[in-house]
Design a protein around this motif. Sequence first.
Motif, PDB file in Angstrom:
ATOM      1  N   LEU A  21       4.268  -6.778  59.102  1.00 29.98           N
ATOM      2  CA  LEU A  21       5.609  -7.158  58.649  1.00 29.98           C
ATOM      3  C   LEU A  21       5.904  -6.629  57.265  1.00 29.98           C
ATOM      4  O   LEU A  21       7.038  -6.255  56.963  1.00 29.98           O
ATOM      5  CB  LEU A  21       5.744  -8.681  58.672  1.00 29.98           C
ATOM      6  N   GLY A  22       4.944  -6.571  56.391  1.00 34.47           N
ATOM      7  CA  GLY A  22       5.151  -6.103  55.038  1.00 34.47           C
ATOM      8  C   GLY A  22       4.009  -6.551  54.151  1.00 34.47           C
ATOM      9  O   GLY A  22       2.979  -7.039  54.618  1.00 34.47           O
ATOM     10  N   SER A  41       5.669 -16.874  64.514  1.00 34.96           N
ATOM     11  CA  SER A  41       4.264 -16.957  64.081  1.00 34.96           C
ATOM     12  C   SER A  41       3.857 -15.655  63.419  1.00 34.96           C
ATOM     13  O   SER A  41       4.305 -14.580  63.816  1.00 34.96           O
ATOM     14  CB  SER A  41       3.353 -17.239  65.284  1.00 34.96           C
ATOM     15  N   PHE A  42       3.044 -15.783  62.424  1.00 36.06           N
ATOM     16  CA  PHE A  42       2.491 -14.601  61.780  1.00 36.06           C
ATOM     17  C   PHE A  42       1.218 -14.983  61.042  1.00 36.06           C
ATOM     18  O   PHE A  42       0.977 -16.158  60.753  1.00 36.06           O
ATOM     19  CB  PHE A  42       3.489 -13.932  60.829  1.00 36.06           C
ATOM     20  N   ALA A  43       0.420 -13.968  60.772  1.00 39.22           N
ATOM     21  CA  ALA A  43      -0.847 -14.164  60.081  1.00 39.22           C
ATOM     22  C   ALA A  43      -0.719 -13.719  58.635  1.00 39.22           C
ATOM     23  O   ALA A  43       0.070 -12.834  58.301  1.00 39.22           O
ATOM     24  CB  ALA A  43      -1.963 -13.395  60.776  1.00 39.22           C
ATOM     25  N   ILE A  44      -1.487 -14.335  57.779  1.00 38.01           N
ATOM     26  CA  ILE A  44      -1.584 -13.936  56.374  1.00 38.01           C
ATOM     27  C   ILE A  44      -2.963 -13.305  56.201  1.00 38.01           C
ATOM     28  O   ILE A  44      -3.989 -13.958  56.448  1.00 38.01           O
ATOM     29  CB  ILE A  44      -1.426 -15.125  55.418  1.00 38.01           C
ATOM     30  N   ILE A  96       1.734  -9.560  60.904  1.00 38.08           N
ATOM     31  CA  ILE A  96       0.843  -9.977  59.830  1.00 38.08           C
ATOM     32  C   ILE A  96       1.455  -9.594  58.500  1.00 38.08           C
ATOM     33  O   ILE A  96       2.098  -8.547  58.357  1.00 38.08           O
ATOM     34  CB  ILE A  96      -0.557  -9.344  59.978  1.00 38.08           C
ATOM     35  N   VAL A  97       1.317 -10.465  57.530  1.00 37.44           N
ATOM     36  CA  VAL A  97       1.769 -10.214  56.163  1.00 37.44           C
ATOM     37  C   VAL A  97       0.526  -9.950  55.325  1.00 37.44           C
ATOM     38  O   VAL A  97      -0.371 -10.793  55.254  1.00 37.44           O
ATOM     39  CB  VAL A  97       2.575 -11.395  55.615  1.00 37.44           C
TER      40      VAL A  97
END
Length: 749
Positions: free
Chosen positions: A740-741, A567-570, A711-712
């Motif tokens: 994350l980048g 899971s990650f956020a944009i 988060i990206v």
Amino acid sequence: MDTEHEFKAFSAKAKGKPHQFPPQFDAEASEGGATEKLDLFWVFGVVRRRFFVMAGVAIALSAAAGSLILSSSRQIVLQYEGSFKLLVEAPTAEDRLAKQFLLAQNGNSESLDKRTEESSFLDYETQIRVLRSPKIMMPVIEKLQKQYPKLTYSSLIENLVISRSTFLKDGKQQGTKILAVEYTDPDPKKVVYVLENLAKEYLDYSLQQRLISINQGIQFIESKLPSQQERVDRLQAQMQQLRANTNLLDPALEGRSLTEQGQSIQNDRVDIRTQLDSQRASYENLQRQLDESDGLAIIMTEPKAYETLLGQLQKVNTELAMKRARYREDSAPVRALRDKEKQLMSMVNQEAKNVIMAKVAMSIRDLEARDQSLAESEQRLDLRITDYAANTRQYVALQSELEVVTKSLQQLLSKLEALRIDAAQKQEPWVLIDPPKIPKDGRGWLIPATIKETKKQLILAIILCSLLGIVVGFLVEVLNTVFHTPEEAKAATKLPLLGVIPFAKSLQKSAAVPATSGLGKGAGGPSLMLGNAATAQQQYMASPVLEAFRTLYTNIRLLSPHTPIRSFAIGSAASGDGKSTVAIHLAQAAAAIGQRVLLVDADLRSPKIHTKLGLSNERGLSDAIATDIGLNDVIQRSQNTGSDEASWWEDNLFVLSAGSLAPDPIKLLSSKKMLYLMEQFQAFFDLVIYDTPPLIGLADGNILAAHTDGIVMVVGLDKTDRSMLSKSLDGLKISGASILGIVANGVKG
């Protein structure tokens, strides 16, 4: 497949497998890396982006500067400058005599030579002012006005320069004996004509001044000669009278003679006193012997003079000795001889007293008389020496004064003769060593003093204006604090560049299709295919936009190959950076390769996912958190429209819209129910993507990022402000979220 059964199946798989977060990527992770340097690509990029600004500024400034240069060039009137040079201190007899006179006054030739080299007899500043004065210039102007009536004293002086030529010696400017006269005017014939008349006038002026000074010098010397000659005659008469009165012909010779006489007298007195002392001692000795009746000893000092008397005495002594041997002492023969001996001794004593003592006394008197005479001579000599000293001082004083006066008289006579010769010859003290002329070049053309450098000025103006245009372009670039290239964003954030999304108009448009709520009941999704499944697959493989999203997803998976990111956020710093569009297409790319993806619209303030995908937003995330509604009622699946066309991502892509707008989104997102739902999402789906609100000014994204694997950050090129991005990254670090980048969105070209 039933939804409840799917949730249970995924929940069972999730049990017993602890969740592992991927590695952390934030700004601090790359602080030890290379520092940001001036990149040539960045420079070229700035030139490319600001070319029209640079060119416009350069062209505008060049046009303005060129107009000014051409206008001023037309107004420039060519001026011609001519000159001539005058030697104003030639080495004449007057200069030599003046130097000799100074030598006589100072007596130090070395210091005088040094002063004459460093200075001059002429006051050049005063002389230049005299040459520019109306008294000298008006006669010239009257002559010049016959040919040039408009010429005035002011106009002539304004363009006339008179200066003393100098040269460099030991690092200092030294003056020469040359005056340079320069005149400037647009008419070269007028320049030469004016200079010729000035040269003639200056030479005539110098000749007049020369004759005036010579005549004044002659008159001065002639007035001084009688008194000087009278002083010489008076001193000579005094010396002659002194010699006659003192018989002092030569003071030096007279002094040596007196000295020798005094020394001789002193030596004679010493000898006489020595003899006198010796005679007195002899006299005293003889007197002592007479007192002791020892006249025989005195007589024996001169045996030849008293040979007879001494012979008789010796004969008596011999007979007495013989008689004493034969007779007694009181016998008549012995007494007779004794009486005769006494008589002879009496005679001896009388002779010693009368003759020898008298002789010694007379010698003493003679010596005393001679000593007295020498003393008197010495006294007289001392008087002569005293008179000699006084006379000598007077003589030397008269002689010195006579030498000075005589030398001065000789100098006056010599200078008078030189001045008379100089006046008779009428030599010009100033020499025209460089005639009036205007310089010419190698082709014989006159060289103007004013040179038009229009071409050079135009070239220089163009160069300067171009440089100024470049500076303005870079200044605009610096003032515009947005990112222009992915490399700038990467260098500024020091974060991994996960993907580069090219600019495409199709990404800016919504792809709304009909859809129904519920898993499996609705249909629809973004239509990115053309025609049939084969055509859609070809378009996908060929589209650089879709290929960019596939690369983005691949890079995110490779961040943690052993522990996949679930899971990650944009997120983005501000709105308008394209984060929702990136979230949608990234979810589609992940679903296309077989991942079960849940796209959650976590922007409870201004949701966009449902609009872009054409889905319903009646119920969504806010409803799932605030109520007990089931997930089957809020999660939607993207499907095709029911045709036979193949679906390559709809079956794996699920969407959870934002739902109804909540009055307090922070309260909902930070609630335990939200954490529980996030755990359920991660357990049921392979990948959960959260679309968050902008980070600046809102805490929603920080809360979501802190409870995901990271988060990206989406950076919109030519949109995202550097300072806002920096502030958003600082907020993420404070919240403890993993960054994350970054994704560079909207790359053109």
